[in-house]
Design a protein around this motif. Structure first.
Motif, PDB file in Angstrom:
ATOM      1  N   LYS A   5       0.827  -1.218   0.000  1.00  0.00           N
ATOM      2  CA  LYS A   5       0.000   0.000   0.000  1.00  0.00           C
ATOM      3  C   LYS A   5       0.857   1.263   0.000  1.00  0.00           C
ATOM      4  CE  LYS A   5      -4.101   1.880   0.379  1.00  0.00           C
ATOM      5  NZ  LYS A   5      -5.022   1.941  -0.730  1.00  0.00           N
ATOM      6  N   LYS A   9       0.738   4.261  -2.800  1.00  0.00           N
ATOM      7  CA  LYS A   9       0.543   5.675  -2.432  1.00  0.00           C
ATOM      8  C   LYS A   9       1.672   6.542  -2.981  1.00  0.00           C
ATOM      9  CE  LYS A   9      -2.222   7.266   0.399  1.00  0.00           C
ATOM     10  NZ  LYS A   9      -3.406   8.065   0.102  1.00  0.00           N
ATOM     11  N   SER A  12       1.270   6.826  -6.694  1.00  0.00           N
ATOM     12  CA  SER A  12       0.125   7.664  -7.062  1.00  0.00           C
ATOM     13  C   SER A  12       0.458   9.140  -6.873  1.00  0.00           C
ATOM     14  CB  SER A  12      -1.128   7.271  -6.270  1.00  0.00           C
ATOM     15  OG  SER A  12      -1.022   7.598  -4.912  1.00  0.00           O
ATOM     16  N   GLN A  13       1.224   9.473  -5.853  1.00  0.00           N
ATOM     17  CA  GLN A  13       1.646  10.865  -5.654  1.00  0.00           C
ATOM     18  C   GLN A  13       2.561  11.318  -6.784  1.00  0.00           C
ATOM     19  OE1 GLN A  13       3.312  10.522  -1.726  1.00  0.00           O
ATOM     20  NE2 GLN A  13       1.335  10.801  -0.731  1.00  0.00           N
ATOM     21  N   TYR A  16       0.245  11.783  -9.880  1.00  0.00           N
ATOM     22  CA  TYR A  16      -0.609  12.958  -9.726  1.00  0.00           C
ATOM     23  C   TYR A  16       0.198  14.253  -9.857  1.00  0.00           C
ATOM     24  CZ  TYR A  16      -4.229  16.031  -7.894  1.00  0.00           C
ATOM     25  OH  TYR A  16      -5.158  17.029  -7.750  1.00  0.00           O
ATOM     26  N   GLN A  47      -5.758   3.993  -7.342  1.00  0.00           N
ATOM     27  CA  GLN A  47      -5.697   4.754  -6.088  1.00  0.00           C
ATOM     28  C   GLN A  47      -6.188   6.185  -6.300  1.00  0.00           C
ATOM     29  OE1 GLN A  47      -4.753   3.664  -2.995  1.00  0.00           O
ATOM     30  NE2 GLN A  47      -5.161   5.678  -2.147  1.00  0.00           N
ATOM     31  N   LEU A  48      -5.711   6.837  -7.360  1.00  0.00           N
ATOM     32  CA  LEU A  48      -6.112   8.219  -7.645  1.00  0.00           C
ATOM     33  C   LEU A  48      -7.591   8.308  -7.999  1.00  0.00           C
ATOM     34  CD1 LEU A  48      -2.964   9.345  -9.642  1.00  0.00           C
ATOM     35  CD2 LEU A  48      -3.647  10.114  -7.352  1.00  0.00           C
ATOM     36  N   GLN A  50      -9.943   6.272  -6.863  1.00  0.00           N
ATOM     37  CA  GLN A  50     -10.652   6.069  -5.596  1.00  0.00           C
ATOM     38  C   GLN A  50     -10.624   7.322  -4.725  1.00  0.00           C
ATOM     39  OE1 GLN A  50      -8.766   2.566  -3.960  1.00  0.00           O
ATOM     40  NE2 GLN A  50     -10.223   1.203  -4.978  1.00  0.00           N
ATOM     41  N   GLU A  51      -9.527   8.067  -4.781  1.00  0.00           N
ATOM     42  CA  GLU A  51      -9.397   9.292  -3.986  1.00  0.00           C
ATOM     43  C   GLU A  51     -10.118  10.471  -4.632  1.00  0.00           C
ATOM     44  OE1 GLU A  51      -5.216   9.962  -3.455  1.00  0.00           O
ATOM     45  OE2 GLU A  51      -4.975   8.226  -2.150  1.00  0.00           O
ATOM     46  N   LYS A  53      -9.137  12.120  -7.273  1.00  0.00           N
ATOM     47  CA  LYS A  53      -8.172  13.103  -7.757  1.00  0.00           C
ATOM     48  C   LYS A  53      -8.085  13.142  -9.275  1.00  0.00           C
ATOM     49  CE  LYS A  53      -5.239  13.270  -3.704  1.00  0.00           C
ATOM     50  NZ  LYS A  53      -3.873  13.122  -3.202  1.00  0.00           N
ATOM     51  N   SER A  70      -5.615  20.829  -8.060  1.00  0.00           N
ATOM     52  CA  SER A  70      -5.661  20.997  -6.594  1.00  0.00           C
ATOM     53  C   SER A  70      -5.447  22.425  -6.198  1.00  0.00           C
ATOM     54  CB  SER A  70      -4.611  20.128  -5.939  1.00  0.00           C
ATOM     55  OG  SER A  70      -3.332  20.386  -6.440  1.00  0.00           O
TER      56      SER A  70
END
Length: 70
Positions: A5, A9, A12-13, A16, A47-48, A50-51, A53, A70
């Motif tokens: 996980k 993350k 994904s950062q 993004y 992941q993005l 789901q968030e 973003k 953002s």
């Protein structure tokens, strides 16, 4: 294969952050720019999504991903 996980993350950062530069990207473009493999990029995109973003869209040219600013 173990899914970590924290790695998802972190990836994904990375994705993004890179997506803030242009309007939209294809999977292939994201892969070239981030140098992530198929599975790592796919998991980062999930992941993005789901968030909330990014969004996944498509047209006659194929599927692409768009980051919400953002």
């Amino acid at each position: 294969m173990t899914i970590n996980k924290e790695t998802i993350k972190r990836n994904s950062q990375k994705v993004y952050g890179m997506m803030q530069r242009m309007c939209h990207y294809s999977f292939g473009e994201l892969q070239r720019f981030t140098r992530l493999g198929n599975m790592d990029l796919s998991m980062a995109l999930v992941q993005l999504l789901q968030e909330g973003k990014i969004t996944q869209e498509g047209d006659e040219h194929g599927t692409y991903y768009v980051a919400f600013q953002s």
